[in-house]
Design a protein around this motif. Structure first.
Motif, PDB file in Angstrom:
ATOM      1  N   SER A   1       3.971  -1.145  -8.418  1.00 49.14           N
ATOM      2  CA  SER A   1       3.435  -0.640  -9.687  1.00 49.14           C
ATOM      3  C   SER A   1       2.523   0.570  -9.521  1.00 49.14           C
ATOM      4  CB  SER A   1       2.650  -1.757 -10.391  1.00 49.14           C
ATOM      5  OG  SER A   1       1.427  -2.027  -9.706  1.00 49.14           O
ATOM      6  N   TYR A   2       2.288   1.001  -8.293  1.00 49.23           N
ATOM      7  CA  TYR A   2       1.356   2.104  -8.064  1.00 49.23           C
ATOM      8  C   TYR A   2       1.762   3.351  -8.847  1.00 49.23           C
ATOM      9  CZ  TYR A   2      -2.171   0.610  -4.746  1.00 49.23           C
ATOM     10  OH  TYR A   2      -3.278   0.022  -4.172  1.00 49.23           O
TER      11      TYR A   2
ATOM     12  N   HIS B   1     -10.460   4.723 -12.095  1.00 47.50           N
ATOM     13  CA  HIS B   1      -9.038   4.732 -11.783  1.00 47.50           C
ATOM     14  C   HIS B   1      -8.563   3.290 -11.589  1.00 47.50           C
ATOM     15  CE1 HIS B   1      -8.960   9.042 -11.347  1.00 47.50           C
ATOM     16  NE2 HIS B   1      -9.912   9.021 -10.430  1.00 47.50           N
ATOM     17  N   PRO B   2      -7.376   2.959 -12.075  1.00 51.10           N
ATOM     18  CA  PRO B   2      -6.846   1.611 -11.839  1.00 51.10           C
ATOM     19  C   PRO B   2      -6.715   1.323 -10.353  1.00 51.10           C
ATOM     20  CG  PRO B   2      -5.553   2.779 -13.504  1.00 51.10           C
ATOM     21  CD  PRO B   2      -6.478   3.784 -12.893  1.00 51.10           C
ATOM     22  N   LYS B   3      -6.743   0.044 -10.014  1.00 48.64           N
ATOM     23  CA  LYS B   3      -6.637  -0.351  -8.611  1.00 48.64           C
ATOM     24  C   LYS B   3      -5.314   0.073  -8.000  1.00 48.64           C
ATOM     25  CE  LYS B   3     -10.617  -2.454  -8.391  1.00 48.64           C
ATOM     26  NZ  LYS B   3     -11.732  -1.911  -7.553  1.00 48.64           N
ATOM     27  N   ASN B   4      -4.281   0.194  -8.839  1.00 45.80           N
ATOM     28  CA  ASN B   4      -2.971   0.572  -8.324  1.00 45.80           C
ATOM     29  C   ASN B   4      -2.679   2.048  -8.574  1.00 45.80           C
ATOM     30  OD1 ASN B   4      -2.870   0.139 -11.071  1.00 45.80           O
ATOM     31  ND2 ASN B   4      -0.773  -0.617 -11.069  1.00 45.80           N
ATOM     32  N   SER B   5      -3.699   2.872  -8.372  1.00 49.98           N
ATOM     33  CA  SER B   5      -3.558   4.325  -8.489  1.00 49.98           C
ATOM     34  C   SER B   5      -3.834   4.976  -7.146  1.00 49.98           C
ATOM     35  CB  SER B   5      -4.531   4.870  -9.540  1.00 49.98           C
ATOM     36  OG  SER B   5      -4.573   6.289  -9.502  1.00 49.98           O
TER      37      SER B   5
ATOM     38  N   LEU C   1       5.665  11.139  -7.586  1.00 52.67           N
ATOM     39  CA  LEU C   1       4.441  10.347  -7.650  1.00 52.67           C
ATOM     40  C   LEU C   1       4.703   8.874  -7.363  1.00 52.67           C
ATOM     41  CD1 LEU C   1       1.390  10.335  -8.323  1.00 52.67           C
ATOM     42  CD2 LEU C   1       2.022   9.907 -10.708  1.00 52.67           C
ATOM     43  N   ASP C   2       5.827   8.337  -7.850  1.00 52.86           N
ATOM     44  CA  ASP C   2       6.090   6.911  -7.650  1.00 52.86           C
ATOM     45  C   ASP C   2       6.483   6.571  -6.221  1.00 52.86           C
ATOM     46  OD1 ASP C   2       8.593   8.012  -7.594  1.00 52.86           O
ATOM     47  OD2 ASP C   2       9.448   6.764  -9.170  1.00 52.86           O
ATOM     48  N   LYS C   3       6.682   7.581  -5.370  1.00 52.91           N
ATOM     49  CA  LYS C   3       7.018   7.337  -3.964  1.00 52.91           C
ATOM     50  C   LYS C   3       5.811   7.469  -3.035  1.00 52.91           C
ATOM     51  CE  LYS C   3      11.531   7.032  -4.653  1.00 52.91           C
ATOM     52  NZ  LYS C   3      12.276   5.775  -4.450  1.00 52.91           N
ATOM     53  N   ILE C   4       4.715   7.987  -3.566  1.00 51.29           N
ATOM     54  CA  ILE C   4       3.592   8.339  -2.697  1.00 51.29           C
ATOM     55  C   ILE C   4       2.995   7.126  -2.002  1.00 51.29           C
ATOM     56  CG2 ILE C   4       1.212   9.204  -2.713  1.00 51.29           C
ATOM     57  CD1 ILE C   4       2.085  11.290  -4.740  1.00 51.29           C
ATOM     58  N   HIS C   5       2.779   6.055  -2.738  1.00 54.45           N
ATOM     59  CA  HIS C   5       2.067   4.909  -2.162  1.00 54.45           C
ATOM     60  C   HIS C   5       2.852   4.214  -1.056  1.00 54.45           C
ATOM     61  CE1 HIS C   5      -0.500   1.437  -1.822  1.00 54.45           C
ATOM     62  NE2 HIS C   5       0.504   0.630  -2.106  1.00 54.45           N
ATOM     63  N   LEU C   6       4.126   3.975  -1.272  1.00 53.07           N
ATOM     64  CA  LEU C   6       4.902   3.148  -0.339  1.00 53.07           C
ATOM     65  C   LEU C   6       5.668   3.946   0.705  1.00 53.07           C
ATOM     66  CD1 LEU C   6       6.331   0.353  -2.675  1.00 53.07           C
ATOM     67  CD2 LEU C   6       4.523   0.151  -0.981  1.00 53.07           C
ATOM     68  N   TYR C   7       5.802   5.240   0.516  1.00 49.64           N
ATOM     69  CA  TYR C   7       6.642   6.022   1.420  1.00 49.64           C
ATOM     70  C   TYR C   7       5.857   7.085   2.187  1.00 49.64           C
ATOM     71  CZ  TYR C   7      10.591   3.862  -0.985  1.00 49.64           C
ATOM     72  OH  TYR C   7      11.484   2.957  -1.498  1.00 49.64           O
ATOM     73  N   SER C   8       4.558   6.838   2.399  1.00 47.26           N
ATOM     74  CA  SER C   8       3.715   7.824   3.079  1.00 47.26           C
ATOM     75  C   SER C   8       3.034   7.269   4.319  1.00 47.26           C
ATOM     76  CB  SER C   8       2.652   8.359   2.100  1.00 47.26           C
ATOM     77  OG  SER C   8       3.242   8.909   0.950  1.00 47.26           O
ATOM     78  N   ALA C   9       3.431   6.083   4.764  1.00 43.83           N
ATOM     79  CA  ALA C   9       2.748   5.442   5.890  1.00 43.83           C
ATOM     80  C   ALA C   9       2.811   6.284   7.156  1.00 43.83           C
ATOM     81  CB  ALA C   9       3.340   4.060   6.140  1.00 43.83           C
ATOM     82  N   SER C  10       3.893   7.035   7.344  1.00 44.04           N
ATOM     83  CA  SER C  10       4.046   7.838   8.561  1.00 44.04           C
ATOM     84  C   SER C  10       3.570   9.272   8.388  1.00 44.04           C
ATOM     85  CB  SER C  10       5.518   7.846   8.996  1.00 44.04           C
ATOM     86  OG  SER C  10       6.336   8.441   7.997  1.00 44.04           O
TER      87      SER C  10
END
Length: 796
Positions: A46-47, A188-192, A259-268
């Motif tokens: 939901s980020y 800001h929401p926690k999932n931002s 924007l919807d990919k930033i949280h989960l697809y930026s670990a590397s």
């Protein structure tokens, strides 16, 4: 008809209380864990979903070339935002974020009190419009247009000014810059991804009008115009880069990240400012674990239900003799399954609610019970109930409804062979999944222990890093060092730009005669002579940096690590006194060589690193090595000394070993979740095995009684009843080991320094699975073997 079927189903549940309880309890555990994992996964997915323009917001990414190891960076040049707005027609607007002092904390003084702020950002005014920041005080149109203005989150306004009106108040930042508060915005929401507590105007900041295409230190977001494609925008960006940077100087290319990919697809990705970055791999693994647990629970139901098929055979035969159709019987058994799963869902939800606080602590989340009350979650619960009912009931309903009256009246030993084969296959599948989980847990645990215990090349224990941003005067620093050294438990004090685990300045090291080549990337940390003593570095040759350096002395001394030395091609002794081409127009002389040490995560190999005394670089921390058994008292003494020298700065500190531990937060969380999830999955599998063993004992109770009368021992009867299950577990191991090896080998690929998966892991995993199975079955077997044989035969 439905009511009749429901009554029959309820009667059967009560009649077979033990099997019903095992089914319901197993399903409840599986459903509770599945629901908790779904809450976590849905939160991660939901980020950034709350922003009205989310489909048009993108972050600029930098793809470096091979000279920078083909890394992806989440920061861009300072000129990028203005260039995008002017030269890329698909872009409506763009804005930069710069985390204060390259990601370091800010010292804030407000209302005559000192604070430390870790979420302080300098931003372009356009950011407020791109993300539709909701202002509760002030106006988003002009809140950050003037230099030296700042807006606060509601939480920050409360923190700094309590119940006072913050508008017009002044914040003193790092004891040097005065900023006027012009607005307050909703937290800001926690999932931002945006997590700023303070946003200051970039207008007037050092980077505001900077036109460099080389320095890449700014997260940049752009808002695309409606109905334009990502691909065409990236083509325009490539053309923009060609127009501004010569081909031979292009060491990176540009791309857009939705924007919807930033949280989960930026670990590397490197250089991301977000305080919490998710991992799509972790989400997938947890999803896999949830499905596995639910599948094991469903298999339990199938096994236990079909195991009772002979008892249900007469019921089916009589019903069919009375004219019942297979379709009607199929519905009856599915209603029974739905009743069991329905009760399990209710209990599973209640159990999930009870376990939520512990789950939050385990995953470092702040999930609330309110998430379970929204329509989406209720829909998911109903979906899980329907899916569980379908999965659990498909085989028993089809199998039981196919019994024929003549087969019931003249039973054959061959009638149940197919049923038995299916049950054995399901037991194998259950324990194969359990063995994979056990192997995974052992590998994750061993890798985590390896990370924690690996020799890093320096000693981070008992080293405190105290922020001194804002302590400008050299005399104050000397006075602070003297005050600290008077404390008995302080062993060494050093001022430095950063420390291992924290990014410092990036430069390029070049060999003589290779000026036209890119060279080797090197991390440069400004420090003083005591840095080696504080970190307990191992010298291979030379000495530490000199204690005294004149402000007019342009010579830069450097201490290199072995990685940098190997690139230069010298021996440790030869390198001393040689010049190192790092600062281009400024001479740098090598005075010492230290052994390699891990200054970054063990996900990455050791790179080139150097300590230097270039006066152009600032020192943001004082590092203090302690030797104390009374830490609280020592910290109190340090704080008192700090406040004496720097009364306008907040005493903000951390410990190096704790900071390094944060680099592996995802791995530790994965280890904890995997261990708990695996234990619960195996528990559910054991419940099914326990039920099957109980049913097997019940079927063979007369045989056991006869064997005891003929002299069979308790051990012999236990062995007889257990060996069949042991065979199934052994088959499960053979199937599970190759798959487990492949899965965990892929997981370990994410570490530059990792363990080898040796045979001992599989021996231990197999032994654990076998012991669990034996203990589970033996409880029923021994109980049956100890029963009075006369009672067993009479009962039969």
């Amino acid at each position: 008809m439905f009511t009749t079927h429901l009554k029959i189903a309820w009667r059967n549940l009560r009649k077979n209380a033990l099997f019903s309880l095992i089914n319901i309890f197993g399903l409840s555990i599986g459903l509770a864990i599945t629901l908790l994992l779904f809450l976590f996964i849905s939160h991660e997915l939901s980020y950034n979903s709350m922003y009205p323009k989310k489909d048009r917001i993108h972050r600029i990414l930098i793809q470096t070339n091979s000279e920078f190891d083909n890394q992806t960076w989440a920061t861009a040049p300072p000129v990028m935002a203005s260039a995008l707005t002017k030269e890329v027609t698909n872009v409506e607007s763009a804005a930069r974020l710069y985390k204060h002092n390259f990601g370091k904390s800010a010292s804030i003084r407000a209302n005559e009190k000192n604070f430390t702020e870790n979420m302080f950002y300098w931003v372009d005014h356009a950011l407020l419009d791109i993300f539709d920041i909701n202002m509760v005080k002030g106006n988003s149109f002009n809140a950050l247009t003037r230099p030296n203005t700042v807006i606060l989150s509601e939480s920050a306004a409360k923190k700094y000014f309590a119940d006072q009106d913050p508008i017009g108040q002044i914040l003193l930042v790092d004891n040097s810059k005065r900023l006027e508060v012009t607005g307050v915005y909703q937290d800001h929401p926690k999932n931002s991804t945006l997590d700023a507590e303070i946003m200051a105007s970039s207008n007037g900041a050092w980077f505001y009008e900077r036109t460099s295409w080389g320095n890449v230190s700014f997260e940049t977001y752009c808002l695309l115009k409606e109905h334009v494609s990502l691909q065409s925008t990236e083509i325009q960006m490539a053309q923009m880069l060609d127009q501004n940077v010569a081909k031979e100087g292009q060491w990176y290319s540009l791309s857009l990240q939705p924007l919807d990919k930033i949280h989960l697809y930026s670990a590397s990705y490197h250089n991301s400012y977000a305080s919490y970055v998710g991992d799509i791999g972790e989400v997938r693994n947890l999803g896999f674990l949830a499905i596995l647990i639910l599948l094991i629970a469903c298999i339990n139901y199938m096994n236990l239900t079909t195991a009772k098929s002979q008892k249900r055979a007469k019921e089916v035969g009589v019903s069919k003799a009375m004219g019942a159709q297979s379709k009607s019987l199929f519905s009856r058994f599915y209603i029974e399954t739905g009743l069991v799963t329905g009760i399990s869902v209710v209990l599973g939800v209640l159990l999930a609610m009870l376990l939520l606080p512990a789950f939050n602590a385990l995953t470092d989340q702040n999930l609330s019970l309110q998430l379970m009350a929204n329509g989406t979650f209720i829909g998911v619960i109903l979906g899980v109930w329907l899916l569980t009912t379908v999965l659990s009931g498909i085989y028993p309903s089809v199998y039981l409804s196919r019994f024929l009256p003549k087969e019931v009246l003249s039973p054959s030993q061959k009638q149940d062979q197919g049923n038995i084969l299916v049950r054995k296959g399901l037991v194998v599948l259950q324990f194969a999944a359990s063995v994979i989980l056990i192997v995974g847990v052992l590998v994750i645990y061993k890798q985590t222990q390896y990370i924690q215990n690996k020799e890093l090349g320096f000693s981070p224990e008992n080293v405190m890093a105290i922020s001194i941003r804002g302590l400008k005067d050299g005399q104050n620093k000397n006075a602070l060092a003297q005050e600290f050294r008077r404390i008995p438990d302080v062993k060494a004090v050093s001022f430095a730009q950063g420390y291992p685990g924290l990014d410092v300045s990036g430069y390029v090291l070049q060999k003589d005669g290779t000026e036209n080549e890119r060279g080797l990337n090197i991390q440069m940390n400004t420090a003083d002579s005591e840095i080696a003593e504080v970190l307990q570095l191992k010298f291979l040759s030379g000495r530490s940096l000199p204690k005294n350096k004149s402000a007019k002395d342009t010579l830069v001394e450097v201490v290199l690590n072995k990685k940098a030395l190997d690139y230069l091609g010298f021996t440790a002794e030869e390198a001393i006194g040689k010049n190192a081409n790092i600062f281009y127009q400024q001479e740098a002389r090598i005075v010492g060589i230290v052994d390699d040490f891990n200054f970054a995560s063990l996900h990455e190999p050791i790179g080139a690193y150097a300590f230097h005394n270039n006066t152009n670089e600032g020192k943001s921390f004082v590092l203090v090595r302690l030797n104390t058994t009374n830490l609280a008292q020592t910290v109190s003494h340090l704080k008192s000394s700090f406040s004496k020298i720097a009364p306008n700065l907040d005493f903000s500190y951390s410990f190096l070993d704790q900071n390094l531990a944060q680099l592996y937060q995802r791995e530790k969380r994965a280890a904890k979740v995997s261990i708990i999830g695996s234990v619960l999955a195996i528990t559910v599998a054991c419940l099914g095995l326990f039920g099957l063993a109980a049913f097997t004992v019940e079927q063979r109770r007369k045989e056991i009684g006869v064997r005891k009368v003929l002299g069979a021992s308790v051990m012999g009867i236990t062995h007889m009843l257990s060996k069949e299950f042991v065979k199934l577990v052994l088959v499960a191991m053979v199937l599970a080991f190759p798959l487990a090896y492949w899965i965990m080998s892929n997981w370990l690929e994410g570490f530059a320094y990792r363990i080898n998966i040796g045979w001992i892991v599989f021996v231990i995993s197999g032994a654990i699975a076998l012991i669990i199975a034996l203990l589970t079955v033996s409880v029923q077997s021994i109980n049956a073997a100890l029963t009075n044989p006369a009672k067993s035969i009479r009962t039969e």
